[in-house]
Design an enzyme around this catalytic site. Sequence first.
Site, PDB file in Angstrom:
ATOM      1  N   LYS A  28     -92.353  34.268  73.073  1.00 41.56           N
ATOM      2  CA  LYS A  28     -93.711  33.846  72.717  1.00 41.56           C
ATOM      3  C   LYS A  28     -94.136  32.629  73.531  1.00 41.56           C
ATOM      4  O   LYS A  28     -95.213  32.604  74.136  1.00 41.56           O
ATOM      5  CB  LYS A  28     -93.777  33.501  71.223  1.00 41.56           C
ATOM      6  N   ASN A  29     -93.290  31.600  73.535  1.00 41.86           N
ATOM      7  CA  ASN A  29     -93.666  30.352  74.197  1.00 41.86           C
ATOM      8  C   ASN A  29     -93.795  30.518  75.709  1.00 41.86           C
ATOM      9  O   ASN A  29     -94.590  29.831  76.344  1.00 41.86           O
ATOM     10  CB  ASN A  29     -92.667  29.248  73.866  1.00 41.86           C
ATOM     11  N   CYS A  60     -99.219  24.615  63.946  1.00 46.08           N
ATOM     12  CA  CYS A  60     -98.360  24.311  62.806  1.00 46.08           C
ATOM     13  C   CYS A  60     -98.398  22.822  62.484  1.00 46.08           C
ATOM     14  O   CYS A  60     -98.413  21.980  63.379  1.00 46.08           O
ATOM     15  CB  CYS A  60     -96.908  24.705  63.110  1.00 46.08           C
ATOM     16  N   ARG A 115     -97.495  15.679  67.518  1.00 43.85           N
ATOM     17  CA  ARG A 115     -97.474  16.411  68.788  1.00 43.85           C
ATOM     18  C   ARG A 115     -98.715  16.099  69.634  1.00 43.85           C
ATOM     19  O   ARG A 115     -99.517  16.984  69.952  1.00 43.85           O
ATOM     20  CB  ARG A 115     -97.363  17.922  68.550  1.00 43.85           C
ATOM     21  N   VAL A 174    -101.401  15.199  72.672  1.00 44.13           N
ATOM     22  CA  VAL A 174    -101.561  15.783  73.997  1.00 44.13           C
ATOM     23  C   VAL A 174    -101.717  14.698  75.054  1.00 44.13           C
ATOM     24  O   VAL A 174    -102.093  14.996  76.187  1.00 44.13           O
ATOM     25  CB  VAL A 174    -102.773  16.744  74.038  1.00 44.13           C
ATOM     26  N   ASP A 175    -101.413  13.458  74.707  1.00 44.39           N
ATOM     27  CA  ASP A 175    -101.644  12.367  75.661  1.00 44.39           C
ATOM     28  C   ASP A 175    -100.823  12.518  76.929  1.00 44.39           C
ATOM     29  O   ASP A 175    -101.263  12.121  78.011  1.00 44.39           O
ATOM     30  CB  ASP A 175    -101.379  11.002  75.010  1.00 44.39           C
ATOM     31  N   LEU A 176     -99.633  13.122  76.826  1.00 44.71           N
ATOM     32  CA  LEU A 176     -98.810  13.286  78.029  1.00 44.71           C
ATOM     33  C   LEU A 176     -99.443  14.289  78.995  1.00 44.71           C
ATOM     34  O   LEU A 176     -99.351  14.127  80.215  1.00 44.71           O
ATOM     35  CB  LEU A 176     -97.392  13.721  77.660  1.00 44.71           C
ATOM     36  N   ASP A 180     -86.590  24.435  67.317  1.00 45.02           N
ATOM     37  CA  ASP A 180     -87.155  25.662  66.760  1.00 45.02           C
ATOM     38  C   ASP A 180     -86.121  26.537  66.058  1.00 45.02           C
ATOM     39  O   ASP A 180     -86.470  27.589  65.512  1.00 45.02           O
ATOM     40  CB  ASP A 180     -87.848  26.475  67.863  1.00 45.02           C
ATOM     41  N   ILE A 235     -86.942  15.705  67.382  1.00 42.12           N
ATOM     42  CA  ILE A 235     -88.083  16.151  68.186  1.00 42.12           C
ATOM     43  C   ILE A 235     -89.393  15.974  67.426  1.00 42.12           C
ATOM     44  O   ILE A 235     -90.339  15.355  67.922  1.00 42.12           O
ATOM     45  CB  ILE A 235     -87.918  17.623  68.607  1.00 42.12           C
ATOM     46  N   ARG A 246     -97.158  34.745  63.704  1.00 41.15           N
ATOM     47  CA  ARG A 246     -97.471  34.053  64.947  1.00 41.15           C
ATOM     48  C   ARG A 246     -96.306  34.132  65.936  1.00 41.15           C
ATOM     49  O   ARG A 246     -96.518  34.023  67.147  1.00 41.15           O
ATOM     50  CB  ARG A 246     -97.787  32.577  64.683  1.00 41.15           C
TER      51      ARG A 246
END
Length: 423
Positions: A22-23, A118, A123, A125-127, A308, A330, A400
């Site tokens: 999926k990823n 999720c 998490r 998104v700044d990176l 995960d 994580i 998902r």
Amino acid sequence: MDRIVVTGNGPLSGQIPIAGAKNACLTLMPATLLSDEPLTLTNAPRLSDIRTMTTLLQSLGAEVSALNDGKVLALSSHGLNNHTAEYDIVRKMRASILVLGPMLARDGHAVVSLPGGCAIGARPVDLHLKALEAMGATLDLRDGYVHAEARGGLKGAVVEFPMVSVGATENALMAATLAKGTTVLKNAAREPEIVDLAQCLRKMGAQIEGEGTSTITIQGVERLHGATHPVVTDRIELGTYMLAPAIAGGEVELLGGKLSLVAAFAEKLEAAGISVTETERGLTVTRKGDRVQAVDVVTEPFPGFPTDLQAQMMALLCTAEGTSVLNETIFENRFMHAPELTRMGARIEVHGGTARVTGVERLKGAPVMATDLRASVSLILAGLAAEGETVVSRVYHLDRGYERVEEKLGAVGAMIRRERDDG
């Protein structure tokens, strides 16, 4: 809304085919935005997240067709006519942010809503944004959207990530393929999905070296062309189904599985008393004794133990002999499955990012609720080892990331069914 009903009924036996990742697929699909020629992805998983990414790409003007019962995706961005990824689509899935780098690299502008997904931590998104800024992009965050411009085109740069981020590495890697000059990504993610993306981009004409290491070097090219690429095996689905015979007993062969994708995870299974052997067609997993042994787990970026698989591993350790300690490094909010497992008789103490699990001889079936994608399947796995019936509600999370889970587990002897929850 659907629910999954599981009744523990002893050892499992047979084969489970493992789908494409999926990823990986969610990263490969936006790569079509880098070229006006067709991109064909084989071994694609059939999941709701894939349908969400399809909807997003189509909203931008890309063409996406699912062929061969959804296992093949034919994509083309020759008619791209929109550069705004709207909130109503992006909010459903964090991977939506991956359209930002490709659109910016190809056409010099993009507007992308901040993503959702999720609820397992911030998490941020700044990176992603800092990497694109280093490559010359001008970014403006307003009204919940990232407004990005690079009118003169992106430029090669040295990007050093302060922490390992799979998504940021993917976004920067795609953007750098069309940037002017050389881009070096330092402290880059090393996951197999990154390697798979680099291999696909190379087939499209990109010049990339170092994928799978912490330093990736990309020499920008003027344009990319079409390609056909198979999606890599889903290591998280693989690890999840490796746990099925570990929890329920028996022996199951995972078709398409590779030890190299789950080496750190397999080491923990071996330490717990589970046999993992490679075959010509995949991996065979066998539980050696009546109960597994307690083991300690620390989640880490690849090649360490995957975050995960933490929830699923916790389900196994709920019935282990002794006390196990799981450290989640994580995501800061990824023990939401613990209270649900406790409803099934598990003994779990959570303190911040650490969970102590003291094994019990047998779990008991109960009504439980899925809180996120991986938590949902951990409850199903726990149900395989429980007395009586376990009813898992809110399984839209499950859909998902796992295709036809009741069919795959049912094929190896599990008593599992999906039914409509009208409550």
